[in-house]
Design an enzyme around this catalytic site. Structure first.
Site, PDB file in Angstrom:
ATOM      1  N   VAL A 164       0.868  -1.173   0.000  1.00 40.91           N
ATOM      2  CA  VAL A 164       0.000   0.000   0.000  1.00 40.91           C
ATOM      3  C   VAL A 164       0.904   1.222   0.000  1.00 40.91           C
ATOM      4  CG1 VAL A 164      -2.005  -1.060   1.087  1.00 40.91           C
ATOM      5  CG2 VAL A 164      -0.188  -0.106   2.516  1.00 40.91           C
ATOM      6  N   SER A 165       0.334   2.386  -0.354  1.00 43.62           N
ATOM      7  CA  SER A 165       1.159   3.564  -0.612  1.00 43.62           C
ATOM      8  C   SER A 165       1.526   4.372   0.621  1.00 43.62           C
ATOM      9  CB  SER A 165       0.449   4.481  -1.617  1.00 43.62           C
ATOM     10  OG  SER A 165       0.266   3.811  -2.849  1.00 43.62           O
ATOM     11  N   SER A 166       0.765   4.244   1.705  1.00 44.58           N
ATOM     12  CA  SER A 166       1.059   5.060   2.875  1.00 44.58           C
ATOM     13  C   SER A 166       0.813   4.273   4.158  1.00 44.58           C
ATOM     14  CB  SER A 166       0.204   6.334   2.876  1.00 44.58           C
ATOM     15  OG  SER A 166      -1.168   6.016   2.926  1.00 44.58           O
ATOM     16  N   GLN A 173      -2.761   3.214   5.380  1.00 42.99           N
ATOM     17  CA  GLN A 173      -3.557   2.268   4.610  1.00 42.99           C
ATOM     18  C   GLN A 173      -3.372   0.856   5.146  1.00 42.99           C
ATOM     19  OE1 GLN A 173      -2.023   3.536   0.640  1.00 42.99           O
ATOM     20  NE2 GLN A 173      -4.168   3.837   0.106  1.00 42.99           N
TER      21      GLN A 173
END
Length: 210
Positions: A8-10, A13
């Site tokens: 996931v990007s961050s 999340q």
């Protein structure tokens, strides 16, 4: 061996959905991380690429978990192929029933190439629509520009930390340390334009010598 990769990007999340589906695919080993696809320092992805061997199968939920653009995806997929492993993308057609290994690899590669082209084409359309929207907004005098992501008061703790790291590196650079902007961008996982933008802000506020 069946090897899974989830991303996931961050930090805020959740990886649970990806992990659950990869476990349902009966992966033997799972690599997972919370990092932007733009970041070249994807530690767990690099660990996976070092780990896999001949005849291993790599499982991801979707192709965009591996990379953000066609060039990046091509590099990663080619590395998997060179290791003698096979990539399986769970939200794309599966060829599990094909017994001929060469035919299965051919069909899988064909689907991946089509998917890469489709994804890249869609991204280009989105960028063009954004460009047109900005142009119209500028003509109407209502365009204010996008708020920078990496600022001292960002709501995202990870982005605040990255901003602080960039500032420290720029300060070291201003004090004479041989540290190219490209290297600062590489160490912090952001685009060079982001580093240049922060540098201009610091200079304008007299917080950094040019």
């Amino acid at each position: 061996m069946r090897v899974g990769y989830a991303r996931v990007s961050s930090a805020d999340q959740n990886l649970a959905r990806q992990v659950n589906q990869l476990n349902q695919a009966n992966v033997d080993k799972l690599f997972q991380e919370k990092v932007s696809g733009k970041n070249t320092q994807r530690t767990q992805l690099n660990a996976l690429l070092d780990f896999i061997r001949q005849d291993d199968e790599v499982f991801v939920l979707s192709l965009d978990r591996l990379g953000r653009n066609s060039e990046d995806l091509t590099r990663i997929i080619e590395t998997i192929r060179q290791k003698g492993a096979v990539l399986n993308v769970l939200d794309l057609p599966s060829f599990e029933g094909v017994r001929d290994c060469n035919l299965k690899a051919l069909l899988t590669n064909l689907v991946l190439e089509i998917q890469k082209y489709t994804a890249e084409n869609e991204r280009q359309k989105i960028h063009e629509r954004q460009r047109q929207g900005i142009q119209v907004a500028k003509q109407r005098g209502v365009y204010k520009g996008r708020k920078p992501q990496y600022v001292a008061d960002s709501d995202d703790p990870q982005k605040r930390l990255i901003y602080e790291q960039i500032v420290k590196l720029l300060q070291a650079r201003a004090q004479g340390k041989r540290l190219p902007i490209t290297e600062i961008a590489r160490q912090t996982g952001v685009a060079r334009n982001t580093v240049y933008h922060i540098q201009r802000q610091l200079i304008n506020h007299q917080l950094l010598n040019n």
